[in-house]
Design an enzyme around this catalytic site. Structure first.
Site, PDB file in Angstrom:
ATOM      1  CD  GLU A 111      -3.143   0.158   0.147  1.00 58.10           C
ATOM      2  OE1 GLU A 111      -2.817   1.201  -0.386  1.00 58.10           O
ATOM      3  OE2 GLU A 111      -4.203  -0.372   0.223  1.00 58.10           O
ATOM      4  CG  ASP A 141      -7.767  -0.119  -2.024  1.00 59.61           C
ATOM      5  OD1 ASP A 141      -7.237   0.511  -1.282  1.00 59.61           O
ATOM      6  OD2 ASP A 141      -7.722  -1.587  -1.566  1.00 59.61           O
ATOM      7  CG  ASN A 154      -8.558   2.483   0.989  1.00 55.42           C
ATOM      8  OD1 ASN A 154      -7.324   2.951   1.247  1.00 55.42           O
ATOM      9  ND2 ASN A 154      -9.208   1.396   1.213  1.00 55.42           N
TER      10      ASN A 154
END
Length: 294
Positions: free
Chosen positions: A21, A201, A150
């Site tokens: 991430e 996301d 997100n």
């Protein structure tokens, strides 16, 4: 929307991460940075030389904001820290939350030099998360009751902010003060993806104001026009694609992280690239993320 564009890029890092991430790029050093949140790791890749370095962290880091070539701001489950890029030394900067059941998650630097950073429950507890605005060490809570916050990114002029709750698949849009990065109105739904497979996301916004959003569970990065229309889908060779970032000397390349989180042995065998880090094989009109202003 147009048909899915097959993957024609390359693997930037073949090390499979449990939860890859938070990618970003420092143009001053030509270096891409990203995290393995669950593995407590910070990954560094110098693009020109291909030199790859793994830094072990004492916490779950998830967001890196460049301050200058010698310093970085890192968001973690223990708050905000300044990291010395030469020594790796970490210095506490500001508290984020006092809730030990939460951790940091997504974030980007606004063109004003302020930071938006989100938190969420360690087990993705419903509505446990929030989004914060950080400017010169002052932390302001701007949104709450979000399950998996997100997709934080901003229009090139800083007048619009975007974020998502991956749990309900809404991409949100809000007007901002370009000088501060603070909201000036109510957030509205930019794109309702609740009826479609996969989870919205991480995101970045390019120089044309288009949103590039990783689609967790679908192995893709979707592109949205400024009016909310989804105009393209680019395949990623890992099902749980998590977050994109513009990289390269001209910010004209796109990297994408992924994850093997929650996959059993059979699922990982069926998805052999899960957790690896990729570069899409296309030229984009990207832009560099702003530096955080201390």
């Amino acid at each position: 929307m147009s048909e899915t564009i097959p993957f024609s890029g390359r693997i930037l890092s073949d090390l499979p991460l449990e939860l890859g991430e938070g990618p970003t790029f420092d143009p001053a050093t030509g270096t891409a940075w990203w995290f393995n949140i669950k593995g407590r790791e910070l990954h560094e890749l110098h693009l020109e030389s291909g030199r790859k370095t793994l830094h072990v962290l004492p916490f779950m880091g998830s967001v890196l904001a460049v301050i200058d070539p010698l310093r970085q701001l890192i968001a973690s489950d223990r708050g905000l820290f300044i990291r010395d890029t030469k020594t790796g030394e970490l210095t506490a900067y500001a508290a984020l939350e006092s809730n030990p059941n939460n951790r940091s998650n997504d974030g980007r630097v606004h063109p004003s030099g302020s930071l938006w950073v989100s938190t969420m429950g360690r087990k993705a507890e419903k509505e446990a998360g929030a989004i914060y605005h950080v400017a010169k060490g002052e932390v302001t809570r701007i949104y709450g009751s979000i399950s998996i916050p997100n997709g934080i990114c901003f229009s090139p002029d800083g007048s619009i902010g975007y974020f998502v709750d991956s749990a309900i698949n809404h991409i949100m849009r809000v007007d901002l003060d370009p000088a501060t990065g603070l909201p000036t109105g109510e957030a509205t739904v930019f794109s309702d993806q609740s009826g479609n497979p996969g989870d919205v996301d991480g995101s970045v916004c390019d120089a044309d104001g288009r949103i590039w959003n990783a689609r967790w569970g679908q192995g893709a990065v979707d592109v949205y026009a400024p009016d909310g229309t989804r105009v393209a889908r680019h395949s990623v060779p890992a099902t749980q694609s998590s977050c994109p970032a513009f990289i390269g000397a001209k910010a004209d390349r796109l990297m994408v992280t992924s994850a093997w989180q929650d996959m059993d042995d059979a699922a990982r065998k069926a998805d052999p690239n899960a957790g690896k880090t990729f570069e899409l094989g296309l030229t984009v009109n990207g832009r560099f993320e702003s530096a955080y202003k201390l």
